[in-house]
Design a protein around this motif. Structure first.
Motif, PDB file in Angstrom:
ATOM      1  N   ASN A 213       0.787  -1.243   0.000  1.00  0.00           N
ATOM      2  CA  ASN A 213       0.000   0.000   0.000  1.00  0.00           C
ATOM      3  C   ASN A 213       0.818   1.291   0.000  1.00  0.00           C
ATOM      4  OD1 ASN A 213      -2.488  -1.470   0.121  1.00  0.00           O
ATOM      5  ND2 ASN A 213      -2.079  -1.820   2.301  1.00  0.00           N
ATOM      6  N   TYR A 214       1.991   1.246  -0.617  1.00  0.00           N
ATOM      7  CA  TYR A 214       2.759   2.475  -0.786  1.00  0.00           C
ATOM      8  C   TYR A 214       2.263   3.220  -2.022  1.00  0.00           C
ATOM      9  CZ  TYR A 214       6.087   1.149   2.825  1.00  0.00           C
ATOM     10  OH  TYR A 214       6.665   0.828   4.028  1.00  0.00           O
ATOM     11  N   GLY A 215       2.428   4.537  -1.998  1.00  0.00           N
ATOM     12  CA  GLY A 215       1.922   5.344  -3.100  1.00  0.00           C
ATOM     13  C   GLY A 215       2.883   5.500  -4.252  1.00  0.00           C
ATOM     14  N   SER A 216       4.196   5.289  -3.994  1.00  0.00           N
ATOM     15  CA  SER A 216       5.174   5.465  -5.063  1.00  0.00           C
ATOM     16  C   SER A 216       6.454   4.709  -4.737  1.00  0.00           C
ATOM     17  CB  SER A 216       5.492   6.957  -5.251  1.00  0.00           C
ATOM     18  OG  SER A 216       6.045   7.495  -4.052  1.00  0.00           O
ATOM     19  N   VAL A 217       7.275   4.555  -5.772  1.00  0.00           N
ATOM     20  CA  VAL A 217       8.615   3.983  -5.615  1.00  0.00           C
ATOM     21  C   VAL A 217       9.594   5.028  -6.118  1.00  0.00           C
ATOM     22  CG1 VAL A 217      10.185   2.107  -6.219  1.00  0.00           C
ATOM     23  CG2 VAL A 217       7.730   1.652  -6.004  1.00  0.00           C
ATOM     24  N   VAL A 218      10.640   5.286  -5.353  1.00  0.00           N
ATOM     25  CA  VAL A 218      11.622   6.305  -5.717  1.00  0.00           C
ATOM     26  C   VAL A 218      13.012   5.682  -5.718  1.00  0.00           C
ATOM     27  CG1 VAL A 218      10.229   8.184  -4.775  1.00  0.00           C
ATOM     28  CG2 VAL A 218      11.921   7.062  -3.329  1.00  0.00           C
ATOM     29  N   LEU A 219      13.913   6.329  -6.431  1.00  0.00           N
ATOM     30  CA  LEU A 219      15.310   5.914  -6.397  1.00  0.00           C
ATOM     31  C   LEU A 219      16.187   7.088  -6.793  1.00  0.00           C
ATOM     32  CD1 LEU A 219      16.713   5.376  -9.490  1.00  0.00           C
ATOM     33  CD2 LEU A 219      14.947   3.612  -9.505  1.00  0.00           C
ATOM     34  N   GLY A 220      17.434   7.027  -6.363  1.00  0.00           N
ATOM     35  CA  GLY A 220      18.433   8.007  -6.769  1.00  0.00           C
ATOM     36  C   GLY A 220      19.623   7.260  -7.323  1.00  0.00           C
ATOM     37  N   THR A 221      20.240   7.789  -8.372  1.00  0.00           N
ATOM     38  CA  THR A 221      21.358   7.088  -8.993  1.00  0.00           C
ATOM     39  C   THR A 221      22.427   8.054  -9.460  1.00  0.00           C
ATOM     40  OG1 THR A 221      22.000   5.529 -10.740  1.00  0.00           O
ATOM     41  CG2 THR A 221      20.223   7.076 -11.263  1.00  0.00           C
ATOM     42  N   THR A 222      23.669   7.603  -9.362  1.00  0.00           N
ATOM     43  CA  THR A 222      24.795   8.342  -9.929  1.00  0.00           C
ATOM     44  C   THR A 222      25.363   7.603 -11.135  1.00  0.00           C
ATOM     45  OG1 THR A 222      26.304   7.254  -8.381  1.00  0.00           O
ATOM     46  CG2 THR A 222      25.415   9.395  -7.713  1.00  0.00           C
ATOM     47  N   ALA A 223      24.609   6.643 -11.659  1.00  0.00           N
ATOM     48  CA  ALA A 223      25.082   5.848 -12.793  1.00  0.00           C
ATOM     49  C   ALA A 223      25.391   6.741 -13.987  1.00  0.00           C
ATOM     50  CB  ALA A 223      24.032   4.804 -13.175  1.00  0.00           C
ATOM     51  N   VAL A 224      26.523   6.478 -14.628  1.00  0.00           N
ATOM     52  CA  VAL A 224      26.934   7.233 -15.808  1.00  0.00           C
ATOM     53  C   VAL A 224      26.386   6.586 -17.080  1.00  0.00           C
ATOM     54  CG1 VAL A 224      28.927   7.989 -17.174  1.00  0.00           C
ATOM     55  CG2 VAL A 224      29.005   8.111 -14.674  1.00  0.00           C
ATOM     56  N   LYS A 225      26.368   5.258 -17.105  1.00  0.00           N
ATOM     57  CA  LYS A 225      25.928   4.537 -18.305  1.00  0.00           C
ATOM     58  C   LYS A 225      24.439   4.757 -18.557  1.00  0.00           C
ATOM     59  CE  LYS A 225      29.363   0.815 -18.113  1.00  0.00           C
ATOM     60  NZ  LYS A 225      29.553  -0.653 -17.998  1.00  0.00           N
ATOM     61  N   MET A 226      24.095   4.997 -19.810  1.00  0.00           N
ATOM     62  CA  MET A 226      22.704   5.237 -20.181  1.00  0.00           C
ATOM     63  C   MET A 226      21.844   3.990 -19.993  1.00  0.00           C
ATOM     64  SD  MET A 226      22.262   8.333 -20.743  1.00  0.00           S
ATOM     65  CE  MET A 226      20.568   8.117 -21.278  1.00  0.00           C
ATOM     66  N   GLN A 262      33.466  15.225 -10.103  1.00  0.00           N
ATOM     67  CA  GLN A 262      32.083  15.680 -10.171  1.00  0.00           C
ATOM     68  C   GLN A 262      31.219  14.465 -10.505  1.00  0.00           C
ATOM     69  OE1 GLN A 262      34.189  16.960 -12.810  1.00  0.00           O
ATOM     70  NE2 GLN A 262      35.150  18.417 -11.411  1.00  0.00           N
ATOM     71  N   ILE A 263      30.036  14.459  -9.933  1.00  0.00           N
ATOM     72  CA  ILE A 263      29.140  13.338 -10.190  1.00  0.00           C
ATOM     73  C   ILE A 263      27.711  13.844 -10.321  1.00  0.00           C
ATOM     74  CG2 ILE A 263      28.700  12.779  -7.758  1.00  0.00           C
ATOM     75  CD1 ILE A 263      29.064   9.790  -8.661  1.00  0.00           C
ATOM     76  N   ARG A 264      27.009  13.327 -11.313  1.00  0.00           N
ATOM     77  CA  ARG A 264      25.621  13.735 -11.548  1.00  0.00           C
ATOM     78  C   ARG A 264      24.685  12.773 -10.830  1.00  0.00           C
ATOM     79  NH1 ARG A 264      23.813  15.099 -17.527  1.00  0.00           N
ATOM     80  NH2 ARG A 264      24.925  16.997 -16.925  1.00  0.00           N
ATOM     81  N   TYR A 265      23.785  13.343 -10.066  1.00  0.00           N
ATOM     82  CA  TYR A 265      22.814  12.546  -9.306  1.00  0.00           C
ATOM     83  C   TYR A 265      21.430  12.762  -9.898  1.00  0.00           C
ATOM     84  CZ  TYR A 265      20.182  10.827  -5.247  1.00  0.00           C
ATOM     85  OH  TYR A 265      19.334  10.139  -4.417  1.00  0.00           O
ATOM     86  N   SER A 266      20.769  11.675 -10.288  1.00  0.00           N
ATOM     87  CA  SER A 266      19.433  11.741 -10.875  1.00  0.00           C
ATOM     88  C   SER A 266      18.420  11.101  -9.942  1.00  0.00           C
ATOM     89  CB  SER A 266      19.403  11.032 -12.236  1.00  0.00           C
ATOM     90  OG  SER A 266      20.286  11.635 -13.147  1.00  0.00           O
ATOM     91  N   ARG A 267      17.274  11.746  -9.802  1.00  0.00           N
ATOM     92  CA  ARG A 267      16.184  11.225  -8.976  1.00  0.00           C
ATOM     93  C   ARG A 267      15.048  10.753  -9.872  1.00  0.00           C
ATOM     94  NH1 ARG A 267      18.040  15.782  -6.795  1.00  0.00           N
ATOM     95  NH2 ARG A 267      16.415  17.064  -7.735  1.00  0.00           N
ATOM     96  N   TYR A 268      14.512   9.572  -9.543  1.00  0.00           N
ATOM     97  CA  TYR A 268      13.413   8.987 -10.311  1.00  0.00           C
ATOM     98  C   TYR A 268      12.255   8.650  -9.369  1.00  0.00           C
ATOM     99  CZ  TYR A 268      16.336   8.285 -14.473  1.00  0.00           C
ATOM    100  OH  TYR A 268      17.131   8.468 -15.579  1.00  0.00           O
TER     101      TYR A 268
END
Length: 275
Positions: A213-226, A262-268
């Protein structure tokens, strides 16, 4: 209240048809998944490639830590070299430093060496920061997976098993503050990638969230590969934010570290239902 039904079973990397059911709870049998086969020989290969997804057991600790460690270590060259493509300001700065080297030394030899020195410094600082991050992770949640993920309500850790060997891992951690499950620690042994393991296991995390009964799933990643980002999008995640100034645990944020790492962090986020 979350986890009214028993916890389930999850993991991370690539495939299983879109509407495949992924049954599983703590008391259910582990899920078996294999790539679809079109002929007798392929069917035999598929049986050999059958992957079982089950919850973490104490005896898995060593292999789980190995897979996690090797997966993170791959980030060193990826961040140092591939990651530079994402950093246009850093590219400009390095070009400027190279020009300054020539203007100050008037030496073509030294100027040609400047990019090599810069890349070497990037590799060193990537190694340094990522080792600090690994040390932090291996002394926190990855030090005692059972206590951190298996005992708390709303969390779980799964492994993918092929021919009796653990080949992939993933965790889910419930968050009461925003009624979300965070997908964490995704990694598949590099020798077993491309078999559809991650995507099938990623779906297990989603089903875990739905059943609890959760409303969403989230994740954060620093992955470089597409490929990693395409995996998340194929599961239905949408990018909700991005930062080029992310601070990993263990970073000192010294001037040299900021120059060469430097590292790019993406939130999904994947919204499962309206709150």
């Amino acid at each position: 209240m979350h986890c009214s039904s028993p916890k389930m079973v999850c993991e991370t990397k690539i495939v299983a048809d879109e509407h495949d059911a992924i049954p599983g709870s703590k008391k259910e049998a582990p899920m078996m998944w294999s790539a679809p086969a079109s002929g007798p020989s392929e069917a035999k290969d598929a049986r050999r490639d059958a992957v079982f997804i089950r919850e973490f057991e104490r005896g898995d600790q060593e292999e789980v830590r190995r897979i996690f460690y090797e997966g993170i270590m791959e980030r060193i060259p990826n961040t140092a070299f591939r990651g530079l493509r994402q950093q246009s300001r850093t590219q400009f700065l390095y070009a400027l430093l190279t020009v300054m080297c020539f203007s100050m030394t008037k030496s073509f030899t030294l100027t040609c060496c400047a990019p090599l020195v810069l890349m070497g410094a990037r590799y060193y600082y990537s190694w340094k920061v990522i080792h600090s991050y690994l040390d932090h992770a291996l002394h926190t949640d990855m030090a005692d997976i059972e206590a951190y993920y298996m005992k708390p309500t709303g969390s779980c850790f799964w492994v993918a098993v092929l021919d009796g060997c653990v080949v992939g891992i993933v965790a889910a951690q419930g968050r009461e503050d925003d009624n979300a499950v965070e997908l964490r620690r995704m990694s598949v042994d590099s020798r077993y990638r491309g078999k559809g393991i991650a995507k099938a296991l990623g779906r297990r995390v989603l089903e875990f969230a739905v059943r609890n009964n959760y409303g969403s799933v989230v994740l954060g990643t620093t992955a470089v590969k597409m490929a990693a980002h395409k995996l998340y999008e194929s599961l239905g995640f949408r990018r909700t934010g991005q930062s080029d100034d992310y601070r990993l645990p263990g970073m000192s944020r010294s001037a040299l570290e900021r120059l060469f790492f430097q590292i790019r962090y993406s939130r999904y986020r994947l919204q499962l239902r309206e709150e």
